[in-house]
Design an enzyme around this catalytic site. Sequence first.
Site, PDB file in Angstrom:
ATOM      1  N   GLY A 149     -60.969  -5.826  83.129  1.00  0.00           N
ATOM      2  CA  GLY A 149     -59.920  -5.167  83.900  1.00  0.00           C
ATOM      3  C   GLY A 149     -58.881  -4.506  83.030  1.00  0.00           C
ATOM      4  N   ASP A 188     -65.781 -17.215  82.684  1.00  0.00           N
ATOM      5  CA  ASP A 188     -65.704 -15.854  82.132  1.00  0.00           C
ATOM      6  C   ASP A 188     -65.065 -15.873  80.743  1.00  0.00           C
ATOM      7  OD1 ASP A 188     -63.546 -16.627  83.992  1.00  0.00           O
ATOM      8  OD2 ASP A 188     -62.546 -14.842  83.250  1.00  0.00           O
TER       9      ASP A 188
HETATM   10  P1  AMP Z   1     -58.192 -13.780  81.813  1.00  0.00           P
HETATM   11  O1  AMP Z   1     -57.647 -14.901  82.616  1.00  0.00           O
HETATM   12  O2  AMP Z   1     -57.205 -13.136  80.892  1.00  0.00           O
HETATM   13  O3  AMP Z   1     -59.450 -14.156  81.117  1.00  0.00           O
HETATM   14  O4  AMP Z   1     -58.543 -12.613  82.840  1.00  0.00           O
HETATM   15  C1  AMP Z   1     -59.305 -12.827  83.997  1.00  0.00           C
HETATM   16  C2  AMP Z   1     -59.638 -11.507  84.656  1.00  0.00           C
HETATM   17  O5  AMP Z   1     -58.465 -10.794  85.015  1.00  0.00           O
HETATM   18  C3  AMP Z   1     -60.440 -10.545  83.802  1.00  0.00           C
HETATM   19  O6  AMP Z   1     -61.351  -9.894  84.638  1.00  0.00           O
HETATM   20  C4  AMP Z   1     -59.400  -9.603  83.274  1.00  0.00           C
HETATM   21  O7  AMP Z   1     -59.949  -8.357  82.929  1.00  0.00           O
HETATM   22  C5  AMP Z   1     -58.474  -9.501  84.447  1.00  0.00           C
HETATM   23  N1  AMP Z   1     -57.106  -9.148  84.038  1.00  0.00           N
HETATM   24  C6  AMP Z   1     -56.230  -9.926  83.388  1.00  0.00           C
HETATM   25  N2  AMP Z   1     -55.062  -9.279  83.189  1.00  0.00           N
HETATM   26  C7  AMP Z   1     -55.205  -8.048  83.724  1.00  0.00           C
HETATM   27  C8  AMP Z   1     -54.348  -6.906  83.840  1.00  0.00           C
HETATM   28  N3  AMP Z   1     -53.118  -6.900  83.359  1.00  0.00           N
HETATM   29  N4  AMP Z   1     -54.854  -5.811  84.450  1.00  0.00           N
HETATM   30  C9  AMP Z   1     -56.111  -5.803  84.947  1.00  0.00           C
HETATM   31  N5  AMP Z   1     -56.944  -6.844  84.872  1.00  0.00           N
HETATM   32  C10 AMP Z   1     -56.510  -7.961  84.268  1.00  0.00           C
HETATM   33 MG    MG Z   2     -60.860 -13.527  80.132  1.00  0.00          MG
END
Ligand code: AMP
Ligand code: MG
Length: 476
Positions: free
Chosen positions: A86, A246
């Site tokens: 994302g 993930d």
């Molecule tokens: P994470 O918890 O950082 O591993 O992220 C989990 C999901 O949320 C993943 O699919 C990321 O790409 C998405 N994600 C986290 N932060 C953002 C953001 N600021 N904008 C878009 N997608 C995000």
């Molecule tokens: Mg992640």
Amino acid sequence: MSLPLRRAPFPTSMAVQAAPAPLRAPRLIAVNSALAQTLGFSPEWLGSPEAVALFSGQWRDEAVQPVAQAYAGHQFGQFVPQLGDGRAHLLGVVSTAQGSTFDVQLKGSGPTPFSRRGDGLAALGPVLREYLVSESMAALGVPTTRALAAVLTGETVWRDRPLPGAILTRVAASHLRVGTFQYFAARQDSEALRFLCDLAIARHYPGAASAENPVRALFENVVAAQARLIAHWMSLGFVHGVMNTDNMAISGETIDYGPCAFLDAYRHDKVFSSIDRNGRYAYGNQPRLAGWNLARLAETLLPFFDPDEERALARAQEALGQFGTLYDTAWLERMRPKLGLMQSEAEDKTLIVRFLEILEEEKLDWTLSFRRLSRNEPLSEKPVSDALGGWLADWKTRRAREKALPAEQNRLMAQSNPAVIARNHRIAEAIDAAEHGDFEVFQRLLARLVRPFEDDADYETPPLPEEVVQATFCGT
Ligand code: AMP
Ligand code: MG
């Protein structure tokens, strides 16, 4: 210079083309020249405007076709069928002179088709945190993604307050996650799963290709790699903080440094992440949760284990059942040297656990206590408790049974117990200074973190009570 990058090998069902957000005035704030050179970027090029363009997502030509990868994942136990990159763009892959292949990815480089409600951006703090912690882990010998560069985007990112935006360039053996497999299993796309298995085998476990059942061998390799990885984390007091499926890499590398932290005072149930309200990913839960994640991976591969459903399940359980044993073995192999022990004895686990209980009871710092043991120093300024005194005597007796000389035992301990880790309060200090335009604190800390086994009276010191960081926030 022509870039060493090649396109990532994914069909369009697995990764969609996505352009990083345009920026007016990006600025390079850190570049990992040693890593860059092993990847084939020349030192002169690293100082060029082209490097800034690449690391800020502004490179525009045929050579670089950024994509966002699809993946799903269990987040805190809940299955989300579509997550994906994302806020990340995979620029491509590079191969080293030694023949290893790595992904080069931007993180915080703008929205993609997977952004959902997110802005696709990253704030400076989380970018510097990932840079520091992943490079610290690499220096400690832990399999991990690496930080290649960090840039300031020159734009503001809105979180609970306006923050400077930044982009991290991350290098990984691959970005295949447990969640990548889950994405295609949820869609019953066995062709895609087969492709992922072949890719994972070729990249990470080439030996599995010649096994009787390569996918089963792949899975067994992942189980073993994760057992070793988590044991390594545990031996260093590392808390990942968000072990969603993930965020678990098939390669066995540590990935996605969000609310991660190293323990200060040892507590088995320590949680740092502000979003982990139930302590699912507490320090002491990490081995169990890794096993849980691996069971989710097994579910995606069942049809490849055996055409017969029951036999497939039995195969999966066999391999999963190995995790506990492999983890216990790996843990002992990490913990024994921390106490100067090279030989193995049946009672070693008890001796180690007793020491940990004393650390917890007496609120002693994980890293410094082990380092002090290896320097033969008192663990703290407090008088030695009865429990600790008794343990020290038993440890001495146990060491006396080693074939190795005390000097060799001491050397082993000095190489197994780091003095300098990426302590939370130090990271916070570096981020705070950087947010005010001063990157010196970050650079000084980084320079120390890459030499973790050298004593340092300043950087090895645990936080003062008022400096202790209790909670870390998710990297979003
Ligand atoms: P994470 O918890 O950082 O591993 O992220 C989990 C999901 O949320 C993943 O699919 C990321 O790409 C998405 N994600 C986290 N932060 C953002 C953001 N600021 N904008 C878009 N997608 C995000
Ligand atoms: Mg992640």
